[in-house]
Design an enzyme around this catalytic site. Structure first.
Site, PDB file in Angstrom:
ATOM      1  CE  LYS A   9      -2.104  -1.089   3.923  1.00  0.00           C
ATOM      2  NZ  LYS A   9      -1.207  -2.269   4.128  1.00  0.00           N
ATOM      3  NE  ARG A  27      -4.596  -0.058   9.193  1.00  0.00           N
ATOM      4  CZ  ARG A  27      -3.572  -0.331   9.018  1.00  0.00           C
ATOM      5  NH1 ARG A  27      -3.159  -1.520   9.678  1.00  0.00           N
ATOM      6  NH2 ARG A  27      -2.847   0.065   8.511  1.00  0.00           N
ATOM      7  NE  ARG A  45       7.838  -2.157   6.437  1.00  0.00           N
ATOM      8  CZ  ARG A  45       6.400  -2.450   6.475  1.00  0.00           C
ATOM      9  NH1 ARG A  45       5.926  -1.839   5.718  1.00  0.00           N
ATOM     10  NH2 ARG A  45       6.081  -2.759   7.423  1.00  0.00           N
ATOM     11  NE  ARG A  60       6.181  -0.004   9.993  1.00  0.00           N
ATOM     12  CZ  ARG A  60       5.004  -0.214   9.210  1.00  0.00           C
ATOM     13  NH1 ARG A  60       5.283   0.254   7.929  1.00  0.00           N
ATOM     14  NH2 ARG A  60       3.992  -0.829   9.816  1.00  0.00           N
ATOM     15  NE  ARG A  73       1.791  -4.589  11.106  1.00  0.00           N
ATOM     16  CZ  ARG A  73       3.247  -4.459  10.605  1.00  0.00           C
ATOM     17  NH1 ARG A  73       4.096  -4.728  11.307  1.00  0.00           N
ATOM     18  NH2 ARG A  73       3.132  -3.794   9.334  1.00  0.00           N
TER      19      ARG A  73
HETATM   20  P1  AP5 Z   1       4.739  -1.467   2.135  1.00  0.00           P
HETATM   21  O1  AP5 Z   1       4.498  -0.718   0.624  1.00  0.00           O
HETATM   22  O2  AP5 Z   1       5.737  -0.976   3.333  1.00  0.00           O
HETATM   23  O3  AP5 Z   1       3.728  -2.262   2.371  1.00  0.00           O
HETATM   24  P2  AP5 Z   1       2.226  -1.757   3.147  1.00  0.00           P
HETATM   25  O4  AP5 Z   1       1.136  -2.344   2.569  1.00  0.00           O
HETATM   26  O5  AP5 Z   1       2.283  -0.113   3.311  1.00  0.00           O
HETATM   27  O6  AP5 Z   1       2.722  -2.235   4.545  1.00  0.00           O
HETATM   28  P3  AP5 Z   1       2.446  -1.618   6.075  1.00  0.00           P
HETATM   29  O7  AP5 Z   1       3.346  -2.777   6.987  1.00  0.00           O
HETATM   30  O8  AP5 Z   1       3.016  -0.561   6.136  1.00  0.00           O
HETATM   31  O9  AP5 Z   1       1.131  -1.997   6.299  1.00  0.00           O
HETATM   32  P4  AP5 Z   1       0.448  -2.025   7.718  1.00  0.00           P
HETATM   33  O10 AP5 Z   1      -1.110  -2.069   7.131  1.00  0.00           O
HETATM   34  O11 AP5 Z   1       0.708  -3.270   8.597  1.00  0.00           O
HETATM   35  O12 AP5 Z   1       0.944  -0.688   8.497  1.00  0.00           O
HETATM   36  P5  AP5 Z   1       0.752   0.488   8.757  1.00  0.00           P
HETATM   37  O13 AP5 Z   1       1.961   1.630   8.577  1.00  0.00           O
HETATM   38  O14 AP5 Z   1      -0.460   0.993   7.812  1.00  0.00           O
HETATM   39  O15 AP5 Z   1       5.830  -2.767   1.365  1.00  0.00           O
HETATM   40  C1  AP5 Z   1       6.275  -3.735   2.457  1.00  0.00           C
HETATM   41  C2  AP5 Z   1       7.736  -4.236   1.714  1.00  0.00           C
HETATM   42  O16 AP5 Z   1       7.618  -4.878   0.574  1.00  0.00           O
HETATM   43  C3  AP5 Z   1       8.717  -3.174   1.500  1.00  0.00           C
HETATM   44  O17 AP5 Z   1       9.843  -3.092   1.654  1.00  0.00           O
HETATM   45  C4  AP5 Z   1       8.694  -2.750  -0.166  1.00  0.00           C
HETATM   46  O18 AP5 Z   1       9.630  -2.512  -0.551  1.00  0.00           O
HETATM   47  C5  AP5 Z   1       8.215  -4.115  -0.338  1.00  0.00           C
HETATM   48  N1  AP5 Z   1       7.273  -4.272  -1.740  1.00  0.00           N
HETATM   49  C6  AP5 Z   1       6.244  -3.570  -1.836  1.00  0.00           C
HETATM   50  N2  AP5 Z   1       5.610  -3.772  -2.949  1.00  0.00           N
HETATM   51  C7  AP5 Z   1       6.437  -4.728  -3.598  1.00  0.00           C
HETATM   52  C8  AP5 Z   1       6.195  -5.637  -4.811  1.00  0.00           C
HETATM   53  N3  AP5 Z   1       5.087  -5.415  -5.587  1.00  0.00           N
HETATM   54  N4  AP5 Z   1       6.950  -6.654  -4.946  1.00  0.00           N
HETATM   55  C9  AP5 Z   1       8.137  -6.868  -3.985  1.00  0.00           C
HETATM   56  N5  AP5 Z   1       8.436  -5.965  -2.910  1.00  0.00           N
HETATM   57  C10 AP5 Z   1       7.305  -5.180  -2.575  1.00  0.00           C
HETATM   58  O19 AP5 Z   1       0.242   0.557  10.111  1.00  0.00           O
HETATM   59  C11 AP5 Z   1       0.936   0.413  11.388  1.00  0.00           C
HETATM   60  C12 AP5 Z   1       0.278   0.280  12.608  1.00  0.00           C
HETATM   61  O20 AP5 Z   1      -0.444   1.745  12.839  1.00  0.00           O
HETATM   62  C13 AP5 Z   1      -1.032  -0.667  12.683  1.00  0.00           C
HETATM   63  O21 AP5 Z   1      -0.689  -2.031  12.916  1.00  0.00           O
HETATM   64  C14 AP5 Z   1      -1.791  -0.061  13.577  1.00  0.00           C
HETATM   65  O22 AP5 Z   1      -1.290  -0.258  14.871  1.00  0.00           O
HETATM   66  C15 AP5 Z   1      -1.647   1.435  13.430  1.00  0.00           C
HETATM   67  N6  AP5 Z   1      -2.753   1.999  12.515  1.00  0.00           N
HETATM   68  C16 AP5 Z   1      -2.522   2.327  11.200  1.00  0.00           C
HETATM   69  N7  AP5 Z   1      -3.725   2.824  10.741  1.00  0.00           N
HETATM   70  C17 AP5 Z   1      -4.808   2.491  11.440  1.00  0.00           C
HETATM   71  C18 AP5 Z   1      -6.090   2.522  11.493  1.00  0.00           C
HETATM   72  N8  AP5 Z   1      -6.697   3.072  10.148  1.00  0.00           N
HETATM   73  N9  AP5 Z   1      -6.911   1.827  12.434  1.00  0.00           N
HETATM   74  C19 AP5 Z   1      -6.287   1.384  13.726  1.00  0.00           C
HETATM   75  N10 AP5 Z   1      -5.018   1.431  13.591  1.00  0.00           N
HETATM   76  C20 AP5 Z   1      -4.113   1.842  12.684  1.00  0.00           C
END
Ligand code: AP5
Length: 216
Positions: A15, A90, A129, A162, A173
């Site tokens: 994402k 979410r 990552r 992270r 998660r």
């Molecule tokens: P990346 O692009 O970082 O993936 P992502 O989907 O953004 O992953 P996140 O871990 O950030 O998602 P998440 O939803 O768990 O965490 P968030 O930060 O939103 O890609 C991942 C890796 O793969 C990278 O190394 C990249 O280079 C590689 N990659 C990407 N695409 C690729 C491809 N096509 N091929 C190969 N490699 C690839 O949230 C973190 C925490 O915040 C949550 O756990 C929660 O506690 C809190 N939080 C955030 N939003 C909310 C909400 N709305 N409600 C409640 N809590 C929330």
């Protein structure tokens, strides 16, 4: 054309990677609730400490906190805000609140895209990552390494892992994703507005598929 996009998907589905590229191409703000929380944590203070308790355990931050942050962001961005939301909504409660926020601004429902990847791949991606402390650019130690180990290609910043990128936290998660966020997928599917992209493909192809949907 106005762009309002929501990217859904499990942890590490890509994402953030897609949203960052889309933001540059469309010149539209990339709003990652996870990144907003990480910045709050880095600044310290009570709000950061409160968010950290949930994030480091792989749990979701409570709905009222997340909804307030998103409402404030929308209020600060004019009457017809454009955005790429990454990681919001979410839960069904967040999705309902978001629908109300859109309706209150007379905005139609955003383009909602689900990036699908299997659980084993999310774990592999998360464990490799790396992110820049300065500009938040994303890399992967194996799939997308920086030119110089530990250094951001874009700004020279330090690359770090992270705090919530451990195998145990990822499993937690994924559990929250299955228990709560899949309800959001159904919410948008019922409304007839959900589109799916195969996140197992390479980054360029995932981006091309998302861009085609957003522009159509
Ligand atoms: P990346 O692009 O970082 O993936 P992502 O989907 O953004 O992953 P996140 O871990 O950030 O998602 P998440 O939803 O768990 O965490 P968030 O930060 O939103 O890609 C991942 C890796 O793969 C990278 O190394 C990249 O280079 C590689 N990659 C990407 N695409 C690729 C491809 N096509 N091929 C190969 N490699 C690839 O949230 C973190 C925490 O915040 C949550 O756990 C929660 O506690 C809190 N939080 C955030 N939003 C909310 C909400 N709305 N409600 C409640 N809590 C929330």
């Amino acid at each position: 054309m106005s762009y309002r996009v929501v990217l859904l998907g499990p942890p590490a589905s890509g994402k953030g990677t897609v949203a960052a590229a889309l933001s540059v191409t469309l010149q539209v703000a990339h709003v990652s609730t996870g990144q907003l929380f990480r910045e709050t944590i880095r600044r310290g203070g009570l709000a950061g400490q409160a968010a950290r308790q949930f994030i480091d355990k792989g749990q979701l931050v409570p709905d009222d906190v997340v909804i307030a942050i998103v409402r404030e962001w929308l209020d600060d961005h004019g009457t017809k805000p454009e955005f790429i939301f990454d990681g919001f909504p979410r839960t069904v409660t967040q999705a309902d609140a978001f629908d109300e926020m859109m309706a209150a601004r007379s905005l139609t429902r955003p383009t909602v895209i689900l990036i699908e990847v299997p659980a084993e791949l999310t774990i592999e991606r998360i464990l490799g990552r790396l992110g820049c402390v300065n500009c938040a650019a994303l890399y992967h130690a194996e799939f997308d390494p920086p030119r110089q180990a530990g250094v951001c290609d874009k700004c020279g910043g330090r690359l770090v892992r992270r705090a919530d990128d451990t195998e145990a936290t990822v499993r937690e998660r994924l559990r929250w994703y299955t228990d709560l966020t899949l309800g959001v997928v159904s919410h948008y599917e019922r409304a007839g507005g959900l589109q799916r992209v195969d996140g197992r493909q390479g980054k360029q192809q995932v981006f091309a598929d998302v861009l085609r949907i957003v522009k159509s």
